[in-house]
Enzyme design. Sequence first.
Site, PDB file in Angstrom:
ATOM      1  N   ASP A  61       0.850  -1.187   0.000  1.00  0.00           N
ATOM      2  CA  ASP A  61       0.000   0.000   0.000  1.00  0.00           C
ATOM      3  C   ASP A  61       0.888   1.241   0.000  1.00  0.00           C
ATOM      4  O   ASP A  61       1.672   1.442   0.933  1.00  0.00           O
ATOM      5  CB  ASP A  61      -0.902  -0.023   1.235  1.00  0.00           C
ATOM      6  CG  ASP A  61      -1.889   1.134   1.284  1.00  0.00           C
ATOM      7  OD1 ASP A  61      -1.748   2.099   0.509  1.00  0.00           O
ATOM      8  OD2 ASP A  61      -2.806   1.070   2.128  1.00  0.00           O
ATOM      9  N   TYR A 154      -7.471  15.878  -5.332  1.00  0.00           N
ATOM     10  CA  TYR A 154      -6.678  15.231  -6.387  1.00  0.00           C
ATOM     11  C   TYR A 154      -5.749  16.238  -7.064  1.00  0.00           C
ATOM     12  O   TYR A 154      -4.572  15.951  -7.305  1.00  0.00           O
ATOM     13  CB  TYR A 154      -7.629  14.617  -7.409  1.00  0.00           C
ATOM     14  CG  TYR A 154      -6.979  13.754  -8.455  1.00  0.00           C
ATOM     15  CD1 TYR A 154      -6.521  12.470  -8.155  1.00  0.00           C
ATOM     16  CD2 TYR A 154      -6.848  14.200  -9.769  1.00  0.00           C
ATOM     17  CE1 TYR A 154      -5.950  11.664  -9.122  1.00  0.00           C
ATOM     18  CE2 TYR A 154      -6.271  13.402 -10.740  1.00  0.00           C
ATOM     19  CZ  TYR A 154      -5.832  12.142 -10.416  1.00  0.00           C
ATOM     20  OH  TYR A 154      -5.250  11.340 -11.382  1.00  0.00           O
TER      21      TYR A 154
END
Length: 242
Positions: A61, A154
Site C-alpha cells: 500500500d 486530487y
Amino acid sequence: MDKTVLITGSSRGIGKAIALYLANKGYDIVVHCRSRKDDADAVAEEIKNTYQQQARVLQFDLSDRKQCAEVLNQDIEQYGAYYAVVCNAGISADNAFPALTGDQWDSVIRTNLDGFYNVLFPLVMPMIRRRKPGRIVTLSSVSGLIGNRGQVNYSAAKSGIIGATKALALELAKRKITVNCVAPGLIDTEMVDDLPLEEIKKMIPLRRVGAAKEVAATVAFLLSEDAAYITRQVISVNGGLC
C-alpha cells in the site's frame, strides 16, 4: 539489456499499458499492486510469455510508509537496485469542496503525494550506489496543471507531485539520474467509463480521448538513452487540453 523497472499501480489501466510497452522494449518489469493480486500476476505472466522478459510482482500500500520500505528493501536486497522507477499508482475521491470529507482528502493525499516519498525514499540511494545512469518518471495529471472541478484533493496531490519531481531532479542530476513527470489528460481506461465523454471531447482540441499506449510511449522515451539530457520536465499527454 540489464535494466529493471518498477512501475507502481501496474495491474491495470495506464500502469499495465506502461508495463507491457516497456517489456516489449526489452526491460524487465517489477509489477506492483495494492490489491487485485490476480490481475498483477496476469500482467507478469503476459510479460514473461509474450515478451520473454523477467517479471515479478510486489504488493504493498503506497500510503503505508513502513510496508513500502520493508517490501522494497527486501526486493532490492534480493535482486539489486532498479534502473528506473515509474510512479504511476494513484487514487481519486471526487467531491465538491464543501462536501469533501476529511477521509477523502487524507486518502488521496496519502496515496498520491505521500506515496511519492514512501516509494522513492527507499529506492533513491540504491539507485545512486549503482553509479550508473537511472530514470525516475512520475505521473501527475491535467488536474495538477490547471485544476478540475470536484477534484481539489486530487489536484492538490498531483500538483504537489510536479513540485517534488522538479526538486528531486535538481538533487539527482549530478548522479545522471533524470527525474521527469508525465501529465495525462483524459485517457481511455475504466476510470472514465462513467464520464460524459461526448461532451468532454468537445473541450479537447484533438476531439478524442487518449490511449493508454500513448502515455506508455512517452514514458518509454523518457526511460531511453535518447532522453539522457531531459530532466526536470513535465510532459503533457492531453490532446491539447492545456
